[in-house]
Structures are given as C-alpha cells and as structure tokens.
Design a protein around this motif. Structure first.
Motif, PDB file in Angstrom:
ATOM      1  N   ILE A 290       0.831  -1.209   0.000  1.00 19.36           N
ATOM      2  CA  ILE A 290       0.000   0.000   0.000  1.00 19.36           C
ATOM      3  C   ILE A 290       0.860   1.252   0.000  1.00 19.36           C
ATOM      4  O   ILE A 290       0.590   2.203  -0.730  1.00 19.36           O
ATOM      5  N   ALA A 291       1.896   1.282   0.829  1.00 16.62           N
ATOM      6  CA  ALA A 291       2.876   2.381   0.835  1.00 16.62           C
ATOM      7  C   ALA A 291       2.236   3.728   1.117  1.00 16.62           C
ATOM      8  O   ALA A 291       2.549   4.722   0.476  1.00 16.62           O
ATOM      9  N   ASP A 292       1.341   3.772   2.114  1.00 17.55           N
ATOM     10  CA  ASP A 292       0.746   5.057   2.471  1.00 17.55           C
ATOM     11  C   ASP A 292       1.628   5.863   3.411  1.00 17.55           C
ATOM     12  O   ASP A 292       1.334   7.018   3.692  1.00 17.55           O
ATOM     13  N   ASN A 293       2.705   5.279   3.922  1.00 21.53           N
ATOM     14  CA  ASN A 293       3.753   6.042   4.592  1.00 21.53           C
ATOM     15  C   ASN A 293       5.042   5.220   4.611  1.00 21.53           C
ATOM     16  O   ASN A 293       5.083   4.095   4.107  1.00 21.53           O
ATOM     17  N   ALA A 294       6.086   5.779   5.199  1.00 21.27           N
ATOM     18  CA  ALA A 294       7.421   5.181   5.117  1.00 21.27           C
ATOM     19  C   ALA A 294       7.530   3.832   5.818  1.00 21.27           C
ATOM     20  O   ALA A 294       8.473   3.076   5.559  1.00 21.27           O
ATOM     21  N   SER A 295       6.581   3.483   6.684  1.00 18.15           N
ATOM     22  CA  SER A 295       6.655   2.211   7.408  1.00 18.15           C
ATOM     23  C   SER A 295       6.545   1.004   6.488  1.00 18.15           C
ATOM     24  O   SER A 295       6.800  -0.119   6.922  1.00 18.15           O
TER      25      SER A 295
END
Length: 399
Positions: A45-50
């Motif tokens: 998904i890559a909605d943030n750096a995590s």
C-alpha cells in the motif's frame, strides 16, 4: 557474532520487552497504519514510510522524502487455568495463575528518501519483529515450568529500492538484529545473554495500474549467538543460540471504486527453524520447542471518506506453530485479529494515523513433563488463554 555494546541495551529494552501478540513470539506492531487494517496489504500500500518494514521494493512508490514514527501500546493477558501439577514427590496440586504477560509500549521509526535524478530510493528503520516476555510469580508452585522467559529483538535496517520500469521495482536491505535472552527457572536454569546477528531482505513490487498492485518480500532472519551467563543443571556456558525464522509475504492492493479499496496479505513464517534454544558448551538443549512452519492470512478494506480522512478495517487469522510439544514458557495458540483505524491528513505534508486491534487467542491445552533426577519426573497439564488489545498512533511528515 560480536557482543552488543551495553550502551544500546536501554533502547533495545524499550523497543522489544513485551509479550508477543502474534503466533509464536512474532510481533505485528510495525506501524499504527498497518495495525488498523490487521496488516492486510501492508507490503504494497505504501501510504507512509513504514512500508519498508514489510517490503523494501515498495519504497519506490513513495515520491518525496518522508519521516514516519509512532508506537503501539500492547495490553495483553495470558491466564493459566485448570492447571494440575504433579511434583517429583507429593500429591498433585492446583497450579493455576492469572496474568503472566506484561503490558508494553513498542515504538518504531522510518525514513524514506528518493534520490533525486535517479530511480533509487533509500530507507532507514528501527522496529521489532520478535519478542516475548512471560513472567510467573516468584513463588509459583510449578517453578520448573514457570519462571521467566524473555526473548527480545530489535531490527536496525537500511534498504535500497530501484524502479526498473514505471510498473516494476526491486528492493533489498541489510538488517542488524539485536537479540536478548533472559530465562530463569529457580534453582534449575539461569540465562542472561545478548548479541547481534545480521540478516537481509529482498522484495519486488508490481503496479498493474495506479489502482492495482502486488508485492512480494522475503526476509532472512539469522541465528543470534548471544553472549552472557548461562547456568543449567550444574553446567555453565557463556553463550546461547537463539534461532529466528525467515519470512515470506505476498501483499495486494486493489482500489475497486473511487472511495473503496480492498487489500490482503499472506505471510509464511519458517518457524521450524526455531527448534530449540541451545549452547555448544552444554551437554543438552536448554529448551526444546520443535515448532512447525506457520503464518497468517489477512484481509482488509480502506474507505476514502474525503481528501482529509481515510477509514480502514481488517481481519487476520494467525496460525500457531506449536505441534507435538507445548510449553508454558511460550504459551501459544491460533489467534484472530479484528482491527480498525483511520488517517487524518493535517495538510499535504502531514498526517496522523490511529489504529486498534483486538487479538483473541484460542484456548490451548499445555502438557509438559521434566526429568530432573534420573528415574523421577514432574509434570503439568493446564489450559492457557490469551488475548490482547493493541492501540497505536503514527505521525508522518513529507518533506
């Protein structure tokens, strides 16, 4: 493996001393964002750096430098009931006990940086994949089966992704894993040791189009050769081997309408590698486990309520690796996760994520026996029950 400098021990304890809330002693608490969807689709998904904690290749989906950090509070409960303990000498007695797991807070931090003018993206991370902390009362009647079992790890990672085409990306990274083991059985066993191992991860990400993508990742987890003090049955040693399992994960994301997306993950964990805790200097294993390979399946959905607000939910079925042997020292069972979460975009650069999960473990019968003196044996049979609440928050800033 070299001894890990003690100056880092406080950080390691802060990050990883807690009761595992996934099957085995795996930790699923890498981000509050993932927590809110039961980690379904978390590797793509890559909605943030995590995202780099699950799939380094998916860092290519992040277009600007981004910092993401947060933590997950774990409120866990493990009870031992209907426990019948038969000592070497004497009658069978009740050995039931409540709440042998401790609550904890698990922080994490990630930074992803696309390298300007290239197709490369660099990332750095600190989080945990494994840990358990079971502590019985000091006066527990079945002390050879109770005591303390603390196995912890902290993952310091650096990774690089390369966008091969506008649809396909590859990634890889190096993991420096700090491991710690504290195991105590009053009068029988005393282990205090820590050390460092070196692992790696590989990943790929493929975008069919802007609304459909999949990711595949592999993580090699090393054996940790922890140095310290080991005493068992009159023998002594200065190291313990803690084998950690490799992991393989497939993730998918599909935006079905303008407002709704469906996502999923299937994770395979090679728990058969965690067969025993051993030391080359001792004549027998410290503890036999003989686990089998297992993993989890999770599904979830995201509802894009507005440009500022995203709502998400998920479900996970987490299969326990325990097989012919069971143990009170790491009580385990199949677990079900029910999760919900939300994101609020404070601006184009800032967002806050909240997530909550309820983890319900199946009741599990544990049977153990131990020969301390040749020709004699003590034993215990009990029912273990585990559940937990996980509550997380995440802050992300895009530069």
């Amino acid at each position: 493996m070299k001894h890990f400098p003690r100056t880092y021990t406080c950080l390691a304890v802060l990050l990883a001393t807690h009761q595992a809330v996934a099957a085995g002693f795996q930790i699923n608490a890498q981000s509050a964002t993932g927590l809110g969807r039961a980690f379904a689709g978390d590797g793509i998904i890559a909605d943030n750096a995590s995202v780099m904690a699950k799939n380094s290749a998916a860092m290519s989906l992040i277009e600007t430098p981004e910092l993401s950090f947060g933590g997950v509070a774990v409120l866990s409960s493990v009870d031992v009931s209907a426990a019948l303990y038969t000592p070497i000498v004497g009658d069978t007695v009740d050995a039931s006990v409540d709440d042998i797991a401790e609550d904890a807070f698990i922080p994490n931090a990630y930074y992803v940086h696309p390298i300007e003018g290239t197709d490369f993206t660099l990332g750095a991370s600190v989080y945990s994949n494994f840990g358990t902390n079971i502590v019985f009362p000091e006066d527990y009647v079945a002390r050879e089966f109770g005591g303390e079992t603390s196995l912890t790890s902290v993952n310091f990672g650096i990774a690089l992704s390369y966008q091969v085409t506008n649809k396909f990306s590859l990634g890889g990274g190096i993991d420096v894993i700090y491991g710690d083991g504290d195991i105590k059985r009053k009068g029988l066993l005393d282990v205090e040791a820590d050390g460092v191992g070196y692992g790696f991860n590989l990943g790929l990400a493929y975008e069919f189009d802007r609304d459909n993508r999949i990711g595949l990742s592999y993580r090699y987890s090393p054996d940790i050769e922890a140095k310290g003090e080991v005493s068992m049955g009159g023998e002594s040693a200065d190291s313990i081997n803690i084998p950690l399992p490799d992991m393989l994960e497939l993730s998918g994301y599909h935006k079905l309408t303008e407002k709704f997306a469906f996502h999923y993950s299937v994770q395979y964990v090679a728990w058969s590698e965690f067969n025993a805790l051993t030391s080359e200097e001792l004549s027998s294993s410290i503890k036999e486990y003989q686990w089998v390979d297992a993993g989890h399946i999770s599904i979830g959905g995201t509802y894009y309520l507005s440009p500022q607000v995203e709502l998400r939910a998920g479900y996970m079925y987490d299969k326990a690796p325990t097989d012919s042997l069971s143990s009170l020292s790491i009580p385990d069972s199949n677990r079900q996760w029910l999760s919900a979460g939300a994101s609020y975009h404070l601006s184009d650069k800032q967002s806050v994520d909240l997530g909550v999960s309820y983890v319900l473990g199946e009741d599990e019968v544990v049977e153990e026996s131990l020969t301390i003196i040749p020709g004699t044996q003590s034993s215990i049979k009990a029912l273990t029950t585990a559940d937990a609440w996980l509550i997380g928050a995440q802050y992300s800033y895009r530069f």
